[in-house]
Design a protein around this motif. Sequence first.
Motif, mmCIF file in Angstrom:
data_model
loop_
_atom_site.group_PDB
_atom_site.id
_atom_site.type_symbol
_atom_site.label_atom_id
_atom_site.label_comp_id
_atom_site.label_asym_id
_atom_site.label_seq_id
_atom_site.Cartn_x
_atom_site.Cartn_y
_atom_site.Cartn_z
ATOM 1 N N CYS B 154 0.816 -1.222 0.000
ATOM 2 C CA CYS B 154 0.000 0.000 0.000
ATOM 3 C C CYS B 154 0.842 1.261 0.000
ATOM 4 O O CYS B 154 0.396 2.317 -0.436
ATOM 5 N N LEU B 155 2.037 1.162 0.543
ATOM 6 C CA LEU B 155 2.892 2.327 0.720
ATOM 7 C C LEU B 155 3.054 3.071 -0.602
ATOM 8 O O LEU B 155 2.892 4.284 -0.677
ATOM 9 N N LYS B 156 3.330 2.318 -1.636
ATOM 10 C CA LYS B 156 3.582 2.937 -2.933
ATOM 11 C C LYS B 156 2.311 3.032 -3.769
ATOM 12 O O LYS B 156 2.109 3.995 -4.502
ATOM 13 N N TYR B 157 1.444 2.029 -3.660
ATOM 14 C CA TYR B 157 0.334 1.957 -4.603
ATOM 15 C C TYR B 157 -1.046 2.194 -4.007
ATOM 16 O O TYR B 157 -2.031 2.203 -4.737
#
Lengths: 358, 482
Positions: B154-157
Amino acid sequence: MSEPCSAFSVKSADDVSQAVREGACVLVRGGATKWCEPPAPTSEWSAGRRLAPLLLDTRQLSGITEYEPDEYTFTARAGTPLKEIIETLGREGQHLPFDPLFADEGATIGGTVATAMNGPARLRYGGVRDFIIGARFVDGEGRQLHGGGKVVKNAAGFDFPKLMTGSFGRLGVLTEVTFKVFPKPEARMTVAHDAGDLREAVDLVCRIARGPFDAEFIELLPPGRVIVGIAGHAAALRPRHDAMRVALGIAFDESGIPPAISRRSIKVPLVPSFVSILDAKLASTGTVRRYSVACNAASIEWPQDKSLSELDALLASMQLGGVALNSGRIWLGSRTGLDFLQRVKTALDPQNKLGALT
Amino acid sequence: MRCVTFLSRLASLIPHARMIAGGAGLAAYQSDGLTAFAVRPRAVVLPDTADEVIDVVRLCHEHGVPFVARGSGTSLSGGSVPVEDGIVIGLNRMDRILRLDPDSRIAVVEPGVTNLAVTKAAAPHGLHYAPDPSSQQVCTIGGNVAFNSGGAHCLKYGMTTNHVLGLKVVLADGSVHELGGASLESSGPDLTGLFCGSEGLFGIALEITLRLLPKAACFHTVLAGYDTLQKAGDTVAAVVASGLLPGAMEIMDRLAMDAAEAAVSAEFPPGSEACLIVELEGTPEQVAAERPALQKILDCSGAIQIRIARDAVDRMRIWKGRKSAFSAVGRLSPDFIVQDGVVPRRALGEALRRIGESSKRHGLRVANVFHAGDGNLHPLILYDGRIAGELEKAEELAGEILVMCIEMGGSITGEHGVGLEKKAFLPRMFGADDIEAMQRVRRLFDPKEIANPGKMFPGGDAPAMQWRGLHPLEAAGVISRE
Ligand SMILES: Cc1cc2nc3c(=O)[nH]c(=O)nc-3n(C[C@H](O)[C@H](O)[C@H](O)COP(=O)(O)OP(=O)(O)OC[C@H]3O[C@@H](n4cnc5c(N)ncnc54)[C@H](O)[C@@H]3O)c2cc1C
């Protein structure tokens, strides 16, 4: 465009509440870079009332209230100029990765959320809707509400911040927003390729978008110019470009950045397979066209001497919708979810004080 | 009388073989992943088509009978627990991928399609579906949409909502609506975004248009061991602050590592109290350029050991160790509750320290395996439900952690939803006016309050928590908690 009605400068959420409670019809304006209201009050605004609509100017409801660079989040009042936000984030090597539009012309963060206007780079990580994590707003009854929060991940409660995105002030008057932000890439590189005709160009856009190239943006200028941006570590850009060139088997020239999106542009969301069809219909009208976000949005400038109703009908016939800026009306063509939206409107603005959904 | 008419009309909509209206068959539907709650539904129907779902919802609306949509029942917050006297609409049979368009990079799916099935279908085109909850083998896209589920990346996307472009839904009053579309861009307020995370309280998602992403070409996965959990947490803050944007950053504590090591050999750093997994991903050139920056942070982070995945196989071993951790921890204890509060990332170290203290004070072990990059905690509170008072103690500890998250400026849930479990805490995050506004919106979709009533919002009747043991799929080792 003439002032539609008396303007009232709000300095706090309380001011907004009071204005909404006392006004018969309230419209909101930030930097007026995307001003969409009719030039003069119409029966639509005052729907059954005699009073002229009240125009809330948010530019004094301004300032970044919280910014924790280490946390990669900030909170700002709705009237805060985008420029101030971009500069503040930039000093810490951070940015809003969707190329927010019209910063130099005076756009505010509230107006950016309300219109959901994204720039080309929304392709890579998402647009306004994907980076907003919290919002405070005043509903049509003058209540001060909030949704979301201040941490990057949060699944509690209904997602009002997203609902406000693209609502053009019709569901609530934004007073404060919270965003997550990303590290700003060290360097960017823009390259272009002339694919000849539109079909070839759309095909190339799709191949790049599907490939493992991490393109930041892919823009298409008809008939066949494809402009690709990559961003990241400076030392990696040249080798990344070379790898992409080899994988695609084409040559790129190193052109400058794509032209800025016009303030008169109309955004038409679509998918790549619609580009050729729409383009054929628009070409004969003398419309300036551009296909943005890997052919997910047409960005067009409808000739000023032509009536918008013509475009409205054209889009509707293709079951496409559109959002117009600075043109006197907002939504064009076909609209999905209108009945659903009408219910949300009834819940948040039962007296229809915040302008019609049409 | 009302009941008989309703059931017989229901039976006329759904063939006998796909309806359960009594007997032992109902028991399989009485709980979800949070097994401490159980309610026996009046009936269960298993529709095959969207039209059947619409008919059933309309009948429920007409009779004022509550319904709960159900995917695979892996909710960890009691979200898919049936409602007293209501029916369950099980959507697992609606598992068709209706369209997959690699050029537009979208998939249009029915709600019962599993999360992993989407990625599998996209793989031949070099694409994948980014949200990856660890229940991805079984959980459905419908459930993911309702809960705005997350995962390790989730951090990036972002979460599920960042990957849903369009929806066809039936609201609780039986009306059918199309929201959003197939494009990344949209016009008008973000209605798709409003529906995502609505926890089944608006109605049922019938068709979901998902955004697919190209698979990353290159990964660089590092496992770092620390002598304290706080140091691992502080390193996450340092990586975030450095401007790197890893695809994933996950932390496991000693208890979790030991359990996982016993289950699969992941070569966790021996003698460490916590480990951090950081994964860079992207083009090979970009990853190569970012590696030294990450290495520098880790070198200064007080790590007692740093191990870089040697190859793809080794990378999979590390992830397997990470993903099996929770089921492995589950074997250490007859029962556990998992919380998923969020704290600002700078406060991670402090939050972990305080959880450790609470754990000691209550005399209950807590294992931590979580999405550190997002500040999304997953403390796993171990207890033995057969010992009188332990469940209550575990609940109290869970509540303390939630309050701590709110006090730190975070959230009571990052990805598991409010459900039944955390509804009493919602008013600590939102004011009365905010909650009333949410209720007003909901009542315009569901005037009779029949769609998953009693969830998310405080008040109303709720079943009491009772000790019941592991989720059947978990006990069978099919899924594990993250
Ligand atoms: C072992 C384990 C590991 C997990 N790991 C993660 C993780 O890493 N990340 C994470 O976010 N979650 C995780 N979860 C939680 C859970 O898997 C997710 O919440 C998942 O999205 C639920 O999917 P489901 O199909 O099981 O839905 P269900 O549990 O059946 O339903 C969940 C909710 O969705 C509603 N619903 C279901 N289908 C629809 C529909 N079509 N339309 C409207 N509403 C609907 C239900 O009414 C209910 O409120 C885990 C759970 C378990 C048991």
